[in-house]
Design a protein around this motif. Structure first.
Motif, PDB file in Angstrom:
ATOM      1  N   GLU A 128       0.683  -1.337  -0.001  1.00  0.00           N
ATOM      2  CA  GLU A 128       0.021  -0.112  -0.058  1.00  0.00           C
ATOM      3  C   GLU A 128       0.710   1.275   0.003  1.00  0.00           C
ATOM      4  O   GLU A 128       2.031   1.349   0.543  1.00  0.00           O
ATOM      5  CB  GLU A 128      -0.747   0.103   1.162  1.00  0.00           C
ATOM      6  CG  GLU A 128      -1.907   1.206   1.189  1.00  0.00           C
ATOM      7  CD  GLU A 128      -2.973   0.941   2.218  1.00  0.00           C
ATOM      8  OE1 GLU A 128      -3.486   2.024   2.591  1.00  0.00           O
ATOM      9  OE2 GLU A 128      -2.865  -0.112   3.215  1.00  0.00           O
ATOM     10  N   LEU A 129       0.512   2.443  -0.689  1.00  0.00           N
ATOM     11  CA  LEU A 129       1.203   3.676  -0.864  1.00  0.00           C
ATOM     12  C   LEU A 129       0.827   4.274   0.568  1.00  0.00           C
ATOM     13  O   LEU A 129      -0.159   5.386   0.384  1.00  0.00           O
ATOM     14  CB  LEU A 129       0.707   4.301  -2.009  1.00  0.00           C
ATOM     15  CG  LEU A 129       0.990   3.390  -3.282  1.00  0.00           C
ATOM     16  CD1 LEU A 129       0.694   4.381  -4.508  1.00  0.00           C
ATOM     17  CD2 LEU A 129       2.092   2.975  -3.520  1.00  0.00           C
ATOM     18  N   ASN A 130       1.521   4.161   1.628  1.00  0.00           N
ATOM     19  CA  ASN A 130       1.338   4.988   2.848  1.00  0.00           C
ATOM     20  C   ASN A 130       2.636   5.140   3.383  1.00  0.00           C
ATOM     21  O   ASN A 130       3.576   4.629   3.222  1.00  0.00           O
ATOM     22  CB  ASN A 130       0.535   4.164   3.849  1.00  0.00           C
ATOM     23  CG  ASN A 130       0.940   2.797   4.120  1.00  0.00           C
ATOM     24  OD1 ASN A 130       2.016   2.447   4.270  1.00  0.00           O
ATOM     25  ND2 ASN A 130       0.096   1.853   4.354  1.00  0.00           N
ATOM     26  N   GLU A 131       2.466   5.805   4.796  1.00  0.00           N
ATOM     27  CA  GLU A 131       3.794   6.109   5.211  1.00  0.00           C
ATOM     28  C   GLU A 131       4.470   5.085   5.842  1.00  0.00           C
ATOM     29  O   GLU A 131       6.027   4.876   5.763  1.00  0.00           O
ATOM     30  CB  GLU A 131       3.531   7.092   6.470  1.00  0.00           C
ATOM     31  CG  GLU A 131       3.082   8.793   6.116  1.00  0.00           C
ATOM     32  CD  GLU A 131       3.933   9.234   5.228  1.00  0.00           C
ATOM     33  OE1 GLU A 131       5.227   9.237   5.606  1.00  0.00           O
ATOM     34  OE2 GLU A 131       3.737   9.999   4.221  1.00  0.00           O
ATOM     35  N   ASN A 132       3.840   3.906   6.565  1.00  0.00           N
ATOM     36  CA  ASN A 132       4.591   2.890   6.830  1.00  0.00           C
ATOM     37  C   ASN A 132       5.409   1.999   5.804  1.00  0.00           C
ATOM     38  O   ASN A 132       6.417   1.577   5.959  1.00  0.00           O
ATOM     39  CB  ASN A 132       3.690   1.805   7.534  1.00  0.00           C
ATOM     40  CG  ASN A 132       4.260   0.624   8.221  1.00  0.00           C
ATOM     41  OD1 ASN A 132       5.047   0.768   8.889  1.00  0.00           O
ATOM     42  ND2 ASN A 132       3.654  -0.392   7.589  1.00  0.00           N
ATOM     43  N   LYS A 133       4.859   1.885   4.707  1.00  0.00           N
ATOM     44  CA  LYS A 133       5.549   0.835   3.679  1.00  0.00           C
ATOM     45  C   LYS A 133       6.703   1.961   3.137  1.00  0.00           C
ATOM     46  O   LYS A 133       7.709   1.468   2.773  1.00  0.00           O
ATOM     47  CB  LYS A 133       4.729   0.979   2.440  1.00  0.00           C
ATOM     48  CG  LYS A 133       3.667  -0.036   2.723  1.00  0.00           C
ATOM     49  CD  LYS A 133       4.057  -1.388   3.365  1.00  0.00           C
ATOM     50  CE  LYS A 133       2.914  -2.491   3.436  1.00  0.00           C
ATOM     51  NZ  LYS A 133       3.086  -3.502   4.076  1.00  0.00           N
TER      52      LYS A 133
ATOM     53  N   THR B 123      -1.763   0.487  -4.117  1.00  0.00           N
ATOM     54  CA  THR B 123      -2.584   1.949  -4.263  1.00  0.00           C
ATOM     55  C   THR B 123      -2.686   2.421  -2.895  1.00  0.00           C
ATOM     56  O   THR B 123      -2.170   1.621  -1.798  1.00  0.00           O
ATOM     57  CB  THR B 123      -3.885   1.642  -4.778  1.00  0.00           C
ATOM     58  OG1 THR B 123      -4.377   0.596  -3.949  1.00  0.00           O
ATOM     59  CG2 THR B 123      -4.068   0.996  -6.227  1.00  0.00           C
ATOM     60  N   GLY B 124      -2.957   3.642  -2.893  1.00  0.00           N
ATOM     61  CA  GLY B 124      -2.940   4.133  -1.391  1.00  0.00           C
ATOM     62  C   GLY B 124      -2.925   5.831  -1.228  1.00  0.00           C
ATOM     63  O   GLY B 124      -3.023   6.357  -2.351  1.00  0.00           O
ATOM     64  N   ASP B 125      -3.205   6.324  -0.007  1.00  0.00           N
ATOM     65  CA  ASP B 125      -3.091   7.513   0.235  1.00  0.00           C
ATOM     66  C   ASP B 125      -1.919   8.460  -0.591  1.00  0.00           C
ATOM     67  O   ASP B 125      -2.125   9.627  -0.707  1.00  0.00           O
ATOM     68  CB  ASP B 125      -3.623   7.977   1.667  1.00  0.00           C
ATOM     69  CG  ASP B 125      -5.001   7.433   2.006  1.00  0.00           C
ATOM     70  OD1 ASP B 125      -5.867   7.324   1.009  1.00  0.00           O
ATOM     71  OD2 ASP B 125      -5.287   7.343   2.996  1.00  0.00           O
TER      72      ASP B 125
ATOM     73  N   LEU C   7       3.476  10.769  -3.978  1.00  0.00           N
ATOM     74  CA  LEU C   7       4.695  10.068  -4.330  1.00  0.00           C
ATOM     75  C   LEU C   7       5.099  10.421  -5.776  1.00  0.00           C
ATOM     76  O   LEU C   7       6.177  10.717  -6.457  1.00  0.00           O
ATOM     77  CB  LEU C   7       4.568   8.456  -4.210  1.00  0.00           C
ATOM     78  CG  LEU C   7       4.850   8.099  -3.005  1.00  0.00           C
ATOM     79  CD1 LEU C   7       4.476   6.455  -3.168  1.00  0.00           C
ATOM     80  CD2 LEU C   7       5.874   8.084  -2.460  1.00  0.00           C
ATOM     81  N   GLU C   8       3.914  10.683  -6.584  1.00  0.00           N
ATOM     82  CA  GLU C   8       3.916  11.236  -8.093  1.00  0.00           C
ATOM     83  C   GLU C   8       4.472  12.590  -8.114  1.00  0.00           C
ATOM     84  O   GLU C   8       5.614  12.990  -8.914  1.00  0.00           O
ATOM     85  CB  GLU C   8       2.712  11.372  -8.569  1.00  0.00           C
ATOM     86  CG  GLU C   8       2.132   9.852  -8.970  1.00  0.00           C
ATOM     87  CD  GLU C   8       0.807  10.120  -9.782  1.00  0.00           C
ATOM     88  OE1 GLU C   8       0.009  11.333  -9.535  1.00  0.00           O
ATOM     89  OE2 GLU C   8       0.359   8.995 -10.382  1.00  0.00           O
TER      90      GLU C   8
END
Length: 301
Positions: free
Chosen positions: A131-136, A160-162, A167-168
């Motif tokens: 997932e595209l999040n802070e933890n990853k 996918t993620g918030d 990131l883009e």
């Protein structure tokens, strides 16, 4: 939930996830239902924020008194759970990796890479799945790649993620549009793994990390963070390399070493395809059958 459990008079309840674990165990106590809880990664662990310890640790420690059996999926959590006041504590190798299925998947590597926008056989392809999040923590790897200034490096991120828009923007700001690609949701993750050269897993927290284990089964070397459940299988210099989650320079050195030494990375991948069998799904099922059997012996109906 209390009404459901009262009406059905279950032999036992098996809770999962932090919220489900809280609600399920409280209701099990109220309805006198034997209770088992699987912790898929405590939020408190060595190196985790102090706030996690203040919030989550007292809750888990208190609820352990209402739990007949706690099942953990990594060594650190298992050791911690053994200090709680509960009847039994077990450790299983996660939910298990279907290594046979992954081994059986074959691809035309050149065609698959081309479908991912990689036309050169000399490009070194890094892959992250999650997932595209802070933890990853994908941002750390993107910054590591920017620091290397090596155009033959390609970084694919499936998920996918918030954090997608963030990131883009970061990729554009660093001028990495040709090197870093957000793949979005993929239903061919194993095929993408087999078209890649190295798996990167920089998470700040993982109960175990199924994506990295699947990458091992696909024969990839790993570059991971050195935290929590990841440490159960990621061995620096053996499965690949490990760095602190925020150490972009360390990740950059590991990436460059892996890219330059094909024989080393290849041997690490071969090692991983064998060592991951300790986390095979059949072993996980066998362990859970044993745990259920003992649980029901202790709590006869």
């Amino acid at each position: 939930l209390k009404a459901v459990m009262t009406a059905n008079r279950y032999h036992f309840v098996h809770c999962h996830s932090p919220i489900g674990g809280v609600v399920g165990r409280l209701v099990a106590r109220q309805t006198h239902t034997p209770c088992m809880y699987t912790a898929h990664g405590f939020h408190f662990f060595k190196g985790s924020p102090s706030l996690n310890w203040m919030l989550y640790y007292p809750v888990e420690r208190t609820l352990a008194r209402l739990t007949d059996t706690i099942v953990t999926i990594n060594e650190e959590d298992f050791s911690r759970a053994q200090t709680f006041k509960t009847s039994h504590t077990f450790r299983i190798p996660g939910i298990g990796v279907d290594t046979k299925r992954i081994e059986a998947i074959t691809i035309d590597r050149t065609l698959k890479r081309k479908s991912l926008g990689i036309d050169s056989d000399t490009d070194f392809v890094l892959l992250s799945v999650g997932e595209l999040n802070e933890n990853k923590n994908h941002e750390t790897i993107i910054r590591a790649i920017a620091s290397l200034k090596e155009p033959t490096l390609r970084y694919l991120i499936a998920g996918t993620g918030d954090n997608n828009d963030h990131l883009e923007r970061l990729i554009r700001e660093l001028g990495l549009e040709r090197q870093v690609t957000l793949l979005g949701f993929r239903d061919d993750v194993i095929e993408v793994m087999k078209a890649s050269d190295c798996f990167v897993f920089p998470s700040k927290r993982e109960g175990l990390g199924m994506a990295a284990l699947e990458a091992m089964a696909a024969g990839l070397p790993l570059i991971t963070s050195n935290v929590h459940g990841i440490n159960d299988y990621s061995i620096d210099g053996v499965t690949g390399y490990k760095c602190s989650p925020e150490d972009a320079s360390g990740f950059a050195r590991a990436i460059r070493t892996m890219q330059l030494d094909f024989d080393l990375s290849h041997q690490m991948g071969l090692h991983n395809s064998e060592s991951v069998k300790a986390f095979d799904v059949d072993r996980s099922k066998t362990e859970m059958r044993r745990i259920y059997s003992q649980f029901l012996q202790d709590k006869p109906t």
